[in-house]
Scaffold this motif. Structure first.
Motif, PDB file in Angstrom:
ATOM      1  N   ILE A   1       0.694  -1.156   0.078  1.00 19.98           N
ATOM      2  CA  ILE A   1       0.091   0.004   0.062  1.00 19.98           C
ATOM      3  C   ILE A   1       0.784   1.170   0.084  1.00 19.98           C
ATOM      4  O   ILE A   1       0.627   2.041  -0.731  1.00 19.98           O
ATOM      5  CB  ILE A   1      -0.979   0.141   1.089  1.00 19.98           C
ATOM      6  CG1 ILE A   1      -1.882  -1.195   1.061  1.00 19.98           C
ATOM      7  CG2 ILE A   1      -1.738   1.447   1.408  1.00 19.98           C
ATOM      8  CD1 ILE A   1      -2.870  -1.482   2.357  1.00 19.98           C
TER       9      ILE A   1
ATOM     10  N   ARG B   1      -8.579   9.153   4.660  1.00 17.03           N
ATOM     11  CA  ARG B   1      -8.782   7.640   5.103  1.00 17.03           C
ATOM     12  C   ARG B   1      -8.879   7.359   6.367  1.00 17.03           C
ATOM     13  O   ARG B   1      -8.153   8.330   7.262  1.00 17.03           O
ATOM     14  CB  ARG B   1      -7.582   6.897   4.252  1.00 17.03           C
ATOM     15  CG  ARG B   1      -7.421   7.066   2.768  1.00 17.03           C
ATOM     16  CD  ARG B   1      -8.732   6.092   2.447  1.00 17.03           C
ATOM     17  NE  ARG B   1      -8.771   6.216   0.851  1.00 17.03           N
ATOM     18  CZ  ARG B   1      -9.385   6.774  -0.017  1.00 17.03           C
ATOM     19  NH1 ARG B   1     -10.128   7.686   0.318  1.00 17.03           N
ATOM     20  NH2 ARG B   1      -9.254   6.860  -1.367  1.00 17.03           N
TER      21      ARG B   1
ATOM     22  N   SER C   1     -14.712  10.586   1.599  1.00 17.22           N
ATOM     23  CA  SER C   1     -13.771   9.564   1.111  1.00 17.22           C
ATOM     24  C   SER C   1     -12.648  10.245   0.007  1.00 17.22           C
ATOM     25  O   SER C   1     -11.523   9.525  -0.195  1.00 17.22           O
ATOM     26  CB  SER C   1     -14.475   8.493   0.431  1.00 17.22           C
ATOM     27  OG  SER C   1     -15.240   9.123  -0.575  1.00 17.22           O
ATOM     28  N   ASN C   2     -12.966  11.353  -0.518  1.00 16.80           N
ATOM     29  CA  ASN C   2     -11.976  11.886  -1.640  1.00 16.80           C
ATOM     30  C   ASN C   2     -10.594  12.216  -0.907  1.00 16.80           C
ATOM     31  O   ASN C   2      -9.718  12.007  -1.544  1.00 16.80           O
ATOM     32  CB  ASN C   2     -12.530  12.970  -2.439  1.00 16.80           C
ATOM     33  CG  ASN C   2     -13.640  12.449  -3.339  1.00 16.80           C
ATOM     34  OD1 ASN C   2     -13.792  11.343  -3.570  1.00 16.80           O
ATOM     35  ND2 ASN C   2     -14.617  13.333  -3.411  1.00 16.80           N
TER      36      ASN C   2
ATOM     37  N   GLY D   1      -1.900  12.100  -4.870  1.00 11.56           N
ATOM     38  CA  GLY D   1      -2.444  10.855  -4.692  1.00 11.56           C
ATOM     39  C   GLY D   1      -2.498  10.413  -3.183  1.00 11.56           C
ATOM     40  O   GLY D   1      -2.808   9.227  -2.985  1.00 11.56           O
ATOM     41  N   ARG D   2      -1.962  11.362  -2.376  1.00 10.57           N
ATOM     42  CA  ARG D   2      -1.953  10.864  -0.986  1.00 10.57           C
ATOM     43  C   ARG D   2      -3.249  11.448  -0.350  1.00 10.57           C
ATOM     44  O   ARG D   2      -3.804  12.453  -0.804  1.00 10.57           O
ATOM     45  CB  ARG D   2      -0.846  11.449  -0.377  1.00 10.57           C
ATOM     46  CG  ARG D   2       0.563  10.937  -0.944  1.00 10.57           C
ATOM     47  CD  ARG D   2       0.767   9.402  -0.756  1.00 10.57           C
ATOM     48  NE  ARG D   2       1.878   8.761  -0.732  1.00 10.57           N
ATOM     49  CZ  ARG D   2       2.451   8.142  -1.861  1.00 10.57           C
ATOM     50  NH1 ARG D   2       1.579   7.786  -2.585  1.00 10.57           N
ATOM     51  NH2 ARG D   2       3.676   7.606  -2.030  1.00 10.57           N
ATOM     52  N   HIS D   3      -3.523  10.929   0.959  1.00 10.98           N
ATOM     53  CA  HIS D   3      -4.475  11.186   1.519  1.00 10.98           C
ATOM     54  C   HIS D   3      -4.325  11.606   2.919  1.00 10.98           C
ATOM     55  O   HIS D   3      -3.436  11.074   3.537  1.00 10.98           O
ATOM     56  CB  HIS D   3      -5.841  10.257   1.541  1.00 10.98           C
ATOM     57  CG  HIS D   3      -6.546   9.783   0.390  1.00 10.98           C
ATOM     58  ND1 HIS D   3      -5.633   8.742  -0.361  1.00 10.98           N
ATOM     59  CD2 HIS D   3      -7.283  10.230  -0.321  1.00 10.98           C
ATOM     60  CE1 HIS D   3      -6.258   8.602  -1.706  1.00 10.98           C
ATOM     61  NE2 HIS D   3      -7.245   9.388  -1.755  1.00 10.98           N
TER      62      HIS D   3
ATOM     63  N   PRO E   1      -6.555   2.223   1.382  1.00 11.68           N
ATOM     64  CA  PRO E   1      -8.083   2.039   1.588  1.00 11.68           C
ATOM     65  C   PRO E   1      -8.279   2.271   2.896  1.00 11.68           C
ATOM     66  O   PRO E   1      -7.320   2.698   3.769  1.00 11.68           O
ATOM     67  CB  PRO E   1      -8.464   0.672   1.213  1.00 11.68           C
ATOM     68  CG  PRO E   1      -7.011  -0.088   1.469  1.00 11.68           C
ATOM     69  CD  PRO E   1      -6.038   0.973   1.303  1.00 11.68           C
TER      70      PRO E   1
ATOM     71  N   VAL F   1       2.442   1.839  -3.513  1.00 10.62           N
ATOM     72  CA  VAL F   1       1.362   2.362  -4.387  1.00 10.62           C
ATOM     73  C   VAL F   1       0.849   3.722  -4.025  1.00 10.62           C
ATOM     74  O   VAL F   1       0.789   4.809  -4.889  1.00 10.62           O
ATOM     75  CB  VAL F   1       0.429   1.276  -4.673  1.00 10.62           C
ATOM     76  CG1 VAL F   1      -0.671   2.066  -5.540  1.00 10.62           C
ATOM     77  CG2 VAL F   1       0.870   0.145  -5.145  1.00 10.62           C
ATOM     78  N   GLY F   2       0.449   3.932  -2.583  1.00  2.00           N
ATOM     79  CA  GLY F   2       0.140   5.133  -2.126  1.00  2.00           C
ATOM     80  C   GLY F   2      -1.318   5.418  -1.811  1.00  2.00           C
ATOM     81  O   GLY F   2      -1.874   6.326  -1.719  1.00  2.00           O
ATOM     82  N   ASN F   3      -1.868   4.305  -2.716  1.00  2.00           N
ATOM     83  CA  ASN F   3      -3.629   4.328  -2.539  1.00  2.00           C
ATOM     84  C   ASN F   3      -4.006   3.613  -1.382  1.00  2.00           C
ATOM     85  O   ASN F   3      -4.234   2.314  -1.477  1.00  2.00           O
ATOM     86  CB  ASN F   3      -4.186   3.966  -3.867  1.00  2.00           C
ATOM     87  CG  ASN F   3      -5.722   4.121  -3.767  1.00  2.00           C
ATOM     88  OD1 ASN F   3      -6.173   4.906  -2.947  1.00  2.00           O
ATOM     89  ND2 ASN F   3      -6.423   3.446  -4.663  1.00  2.00           N
TER      90      ASN F   3
END
Length: 310
Positions: A36, A139, A135-136, A106-108, A43, A39-41
């Motif tokens: 995770i 996380r 959610s945008n 791309g980070r949250h 959940p 990739v940086g995404n």
């Protein structure tokens, strides 16, 4: 930081891993977190497992690796000791989720809820809507001992990572690492005693070692059992060996000696179980022993705390 021995930081905090590759044990869950991080995404995730095995540490390491310098502004950590009723979800968590923070692409932002299973059902219901709305940008990572206490709608929105207790070898290697860094004098039996007491709980193991060093200056099995105040496994083992040879009277004397020394019936029966499980004896005999220990443990747990049960 200039610390004297009197005001030394807890070793659990001082030697807490900062990156995922430093984490001991649970390699499957950690490797998923590393994927995770690469990739940086991220959940929404739930980390479930017993205490002291690295759930919170894993999330903090993941946040540090993903967010880099923005880590301080983009992470909100709430523990069970913080008020976490419905108003905290509505105000504090929502405010943080709405906050604008400059992050790498791309980070949250990350909200870590430690011991999430102790949140009220109403707060969890309020949380599920917040998870959807933001959610945008945000996380959630929920750490808990028992994932069944988290309501179904939140579980369905999260990826669940299961953590298990650490193996004795993993705890031992980490203890040797920390002992070398802190230049602690120890003997192997002392570290094995800590591993026996900790039962796969790394936090417990490090705290026990630090307490033993503070109290006695060295780590030996005798000093560990004095600090942790558990019945000596060697005595319990001697009682079991006597029983196997048919020496009921000697075994009874040893157990009653422990009772007279002030140990609780639950402590004695739990140590009895741990020693029996590790003892080298025929499988059928071991199962018979464990069955009887189980019955006694059940009666003691139900409140029959008398010598007769032992």
């Amino acid at each position: 930081m200039n610390t004297t021995n009197a005001f030394e930081a807890p070793w659990v905090e001082k030697h807490r891993p900062e990156f995922l590759h430093e984490i001991v044990g649970n390699s499957e869950a950690v490797s998923r977190l590393q994927a995770i991080a690469a990739v940086g995404n991220l959940p929404n995730i739930i980390l479930a497992g017993p205490p002291g095995i690295g759930k919170t540490t894993s999330v903090l390491c993941l946040a540090r690796e993903m967010l880099g310098d923005s880590y301080k502004n983009a992470v909100l950590e709430l523990n069970a000791s913080d008020a976490r009723g419905i108003d905290v979800v509505r105000n504090k968590i929502k405010m943080f989720a709405q906050k604008k923070v400059t992050l790498p692409p791309g980070r949250h932002k990350l909200i870590i809820l430690d011991e999430a299973d102790s949140m009220t059902a109403a707060a969890q219901q309020a949380l599920r809507r917040t998870m959807e709305i933001f959610s945008n940008t945000t996380r959630f990572a929920l750490a808990c001992n028992n994932s069944t206490k988290i309501i179904e709608p939140i579980q369905s929105r999260c990826a669940v990572l299961r953590y298990t207790r650490l193996s004795d070898a993993e705890v031992l290697s980490r203890l040797q690492d920390v002992a070398a860094k802190e230049s602690v004098s120890y003997d192997v039996s002392g570290l094995e005693a800590i591993v026996f007491v900790a039962e796969g709980d790394m936090r417990n193991a490090l705290n026990s070692m630090q307490s033993t060093v503070s109290g006695f200056g060295t780590v030996s099995s005798e000093s560990v059992f004095k600090i942790c105040d558990q019945p000596q496994p060697l005595k319990i083992r001697a009682a079991l060996e006597s029983l196997r040879k048919g020496g009921l009277r000697e075994a009874q004397d040893i157990i009653m000696g422990l009772w007279a020394a002030g140990y609780a019936a639950t402590d004695i029966i739990q140590t009895l179980f741990k020693v029996t499980r590790a003892l080298d004896m025929p499988e059928t005999q071991k199962l018979d022993f464990i069955r009887e220990i189980g019955f006694s443990h059940m009666r003691i747990a139900q409140g029959l705390n008398t010598q007769l049960q032992l």
